[in-house]
Motif scaffolding. Structure first.
Motif, PDB file in Angstrom:
ATOM      1  N   ARG A  14       1.146  -1.034  -0.549  1.00 30.38           N
ATOM      2  CA  ARG A  14       0.058  -0.064   0.188  1.00 30.38           C
ATOM      3  C   ARG A  14       1.204   1.193  -0.053  1.00 30.38           C
ATOM      4  N   ILE A  15       0.856   2.045  -0.916  1.00 34.14           N
ATOM      5  CA  ILE A  15       1.114   4.118  -0.895  1.00 34.14           C
ATOM      6  C   ILE A  15       1.061   4.621  -0.268  1.00 34.14           C
ATOM      7  N   ALA A  16       0.896   5.329   0.575  1.00 35.47           N
ATOM      8  CA  ALA A  16       0.696   6.873   1.146  1.00 35.47           C
ATOM      9  C   ALA A  16       0.739   7.743  -0.037  1.00 35.47           C
ATOM     10  N   ALA A  17       0.360   8.629  -0.222  1.00 32.84           N
ATOM     11  CA  ALA A  17       0.993  10.222  -0.906  1.00 32.84           C
ATOM     12  C   ALA A  17       0.144  11.465  -0.348  1.00 32.84           C
ATOM     13  N   ARG A  18       1.040  11.903   0.427  1.00 33.20           N
ATOM     14  CA  ARG A  18      -0.100  13.178   1.165  1.00 33.20           C
ATOM     15  C   ARG A  18       0.701  14.599  -0.407  1.00 33.20           C
ATOM     16  N   VAL A  19      -0.303  15.409  -0.550  1.00 28.77           N
ATOM     17  CA  VAL A  19      -0.031  15.848  -1.823  1.00 28.77           C
ATOM     18  C   VAL A  19      -0.285  17.829  -0.420  1.00 28.77           C
ATOM     19  N   ARG A  20       0.891  18.192  -0.629  1.00 34.60           N
ATOM     20  CA  ARG A  20       1.156  19.296   0.055  1.00 34.60           C
ATOM     21  C   ARG A  20       0.493  20.402  -0.652  1.00 34.60           C
ATOM     22  N   ARG A  21       0.113  21.682  -0.353  1.00 34.98           N
ATOM     23  CA  ARG A  21      -0.645  22.394  -1.429  1.00 34.98           C
ATOM     24  C   ARG A  21       1.169  23.573  -1.764  1.00 34.98           C
ATOM     25  N   TYR A  22       0.342  24.260  -2.365  1.00 33.81           N
ATOM     26  CA  TYR A  22       1.231  25.282  -3.188  1.00 33.81           C
ATOM     27  C   TYR A  22       2.242  26.171  -2.286  1.00 33.81           C
ATOM     28  N   GLY A  23       3.733  26.256  -2.048  1.00 27.76           N
ATOM     29  CA  GLY A  23       3.815  27.256  -1.236  1.00 27.76           C
ATOM     30  C   GLY A  23       4.755  26.394   0.050  1.00 27.76           C
ATOM     31  N   TYR A  24       4.460  24.793   0.466  1.00 27.62           N
ATOM     32  CA  TYR A  24       5.503  24.209   1.320  1.00 27.62           C
ATOM     33  C   TYR A  24       6.249  23.963   0.614  1.00 27.62           C
ATOM     34  N   ALA A  25       6.197  23.581  -0.206  1.00 26.69           N
ATOM     35  CA  ALA A  25       8.186  23.069  -0.634  1.00 26.69           C
ATOM     36  C   ALA A  25       9.053  23.915  -0.466  1.00 26.69           C
ATOM     37  N   ASN A  26       8.673  25.356  -0.800  1.00 32.19           N
ATOM     38  CA  ASN A  26       9.381  26.356  -0.788  1.00 32.19           C
ATOM     39  C   ASN A  26       9.943  26.510   0.960  1.00 32.19           C
ATOM     40  N   ALA A  38      -0.851  14.807  12.644  1.00 30.42           N
ATOM     41  CA  ALA A  38      -0.978  14.067  14.125  1.00 30.42           C
ATOM     42  C   ALA A  38      -2.197  14.875  14.352  1.00 30.42           C
ATOM     43  N   LYS A  39      -2.652  15.646  13.518  1.00 26.32           N
ATOM     44  CA  LYS A  39      -4.441  15.923  13.593  1.00 26.32           C
ATOM     45  C   LYS A  39      -5.082  16.323  12.704  1.00 26.32           C
ATOM     46  N   LEU A  40      -6.086  16.062  12.978  1.00 27.11           N
ATOM     47  CA  LEU A  40      -6.711  17.372  11.338  1.00 27.11           C
ATOM     48  C   LEU A  40      -8.354  17.720  12.559  1.00 27.11           C
ATOM     49  N   PRO A  41      -8.617  18.554  12.088  1.00 27.85           N
ATOM     50  CA  PRO A  41      -9.612  19.583  12.770  1.00 27.85           C
ATOM     51  C   PRO A  41     -10.768  18.880  13.160  1.00 27.85           C
ATOM     52  N   THR A  42     -11.158  18.054  12.133  1.00 26.97           N
ATOM     53  CA  THR A  42     -12.656  16.973  12.380  1.00 26.97           C
ATOM     54  C   THR A  42     -12.238  15.833  13.063  1.00 26.97           C
ATOM     55  N   GLY A  43     -10.965  15.962  13.882  1.00 26.41           N
ATOM     56  CA  GLY A  43     -11.123  14.890  14.291  1.00 26.41           C
ATOM     57  C   GLY A  43     -10.649  13.129  13.786  1.00 26.41           C
ATOM     58  N   ALA A  44     -10.534  12.981  12.445  1.00 26.64           N
ATOM     59  CA  ALA A  44     -10.471  12.329  12.112  1.00 26.64           C
ATOM     60  C   ALA A  44      -8.952  11.991  12.295  1.00 26.64           C
ATOM     61  N   GLU A  45      -8.987   9.886  12.448  1.00 32.89           N
ATOM     62  CA  GLU A  45      -7.998   9.468  12.649  1.00 32.89           C
ATOM     63  C   GLU A  45      -6.644   9.420  11.324  1.00 32.89           C
ATOM     64  N   THR A  46      -5.599   9.550  11.373  1.00 34.08           N
ATOM     65  CA  THR A  46      -4.375  10.753  10.799  1.00 34.08           C
ATOM     66  C   THR A  46      -3.366   9.363  10.117  1.00 34.08           C
ATOM     67  N   GLU A  47      -2.603   9.897   9.768  1.00 27.78           N
ATOM     68  CA  GLU A  47      -1.675   8.911   9.715  1.00 27.78           C
ATOM     69  C   GLU A  47      -0.508   8.461  10.321  1.00 27.78           C
ATOM     70  N   LEU A  48      -0.394   8.900  11.603  1.00 29.50           N
ATOM     71  CA  LEU A  48       0.509   8.726  12.550  1.00 29.50           C
ATOM     72  C   LEU A  48      -0.256   7.879  13.368  1.00 29.50           C
ATOM     73  N   SER A  49      -1.301   8.414  13.812  1.00 26.40           N
ATOM     74  CA  SER A  49      -2.204   7.614  14.651  1.00 26.40           C
ATOM     75  C   SER A  49      -2.414   5.674  14.057  1.00 26.40           C
ATOM     76  N   LYS A  50      -2.294   5.737  12.374  1.00 26.80           N
ATOM     77  CA  LYS A  50      -2.858   5.033  11.463  1.00 26.80           C
ATOM     78  C   LYS A  50      -0.916   3.914  11.962  1.00 26.80           C
ATOM     79  N   ILE A  51      -0.283   4.577  12.023  1.00 28.42           N
ATOM     80  CA  ILE A  51       1.383   3.788  12.169  1.00 28.42           C
ATOM     81  C   ILE A  51       1.249   3.081  13.507  1.00 28.42           C
ATOM     82  N   VAL A  52       0.832   4.319  14.406  1.00 30.10           N
ATOM     83  CA  VAL A  52       1.222   3.561  15.445  1.00 30.10           C
ATOM     84  C   VAL A  52       0.059   2.436  16.373  1.00 30.10           C
ATOM     85  N   ASN A  53      -0.620   2.547  15.632  1.00 29.16           N
ATOM     86  CA  ASN A  53      -1.434   1.552  15.988  1.00 29.16           C
ATOM     87  C   ASN A  53      -1.648   0.096  15.025  1.00 29.16           C
ATOM     88  N   GLY A  54      -0.501   0.058  13.669  1.00 27.00           N
ATOM     89  CA  GLY A  54      -0.593  -0.942  13.238  1.00 27.00           C
ATOM     90  C   GLY A  54      -1.009  -0.826  11.932  1.00 27.00           C
TER      91      GLY A  54
END
Length: 89
Positions: A51-63, A73-89
């Motif tokens: 499985r491959i996760a690809a997070r695309v950042r908005r313009y300006g982040y690369a600079n 680590a967290k989202l405004p909606t409280g939805a599960e994040t990449e960090l919690s998915k990794i930690v929880n296996g």
């Protein structure tokens, strides 16, 4: 439209480019015997349940953040994040 839907719709436009980049990394030309006798032109890297996760950042982040990648680590909606998915296996 939800926060997730807006972000998903925006990031999905980059999937063809991501697929072309990743494809070049996981595909290789088949050796001659497979090409000649089994009609195989390409081989894919062997990986169980790859499985491959690809997070695309908005313009300006690369600079602003060169040579970095993001694991949310967290989202405004409280939805599960990449960090919690990794930690929880």
């Amino acid at each position: 439209m939800s926060f997730y839907s807006v972000n998903r719709h925006w990031s999905d436009q980059f999937l063809p480019e991501i697929e072309s980049i990743i494809g070049s990394q996981i595909l290789q030309a088949a050796p001659d015997p497979l090409d000649h006798f089994q009609a195989t032109d390409l081989l894919m890297l062997d990986a169980k349940d790859m499985r491959i996760a690809a997070r695309v950042r908005r313009y300006g982040y690369a600079n602003r953040y060169p040579n970095q990648f993001t694991i949310r680590a967290k989202l405004p909606t409280g939805a599960e994040t990449e960090l919690s998915k990794i930690v929880n296996g």
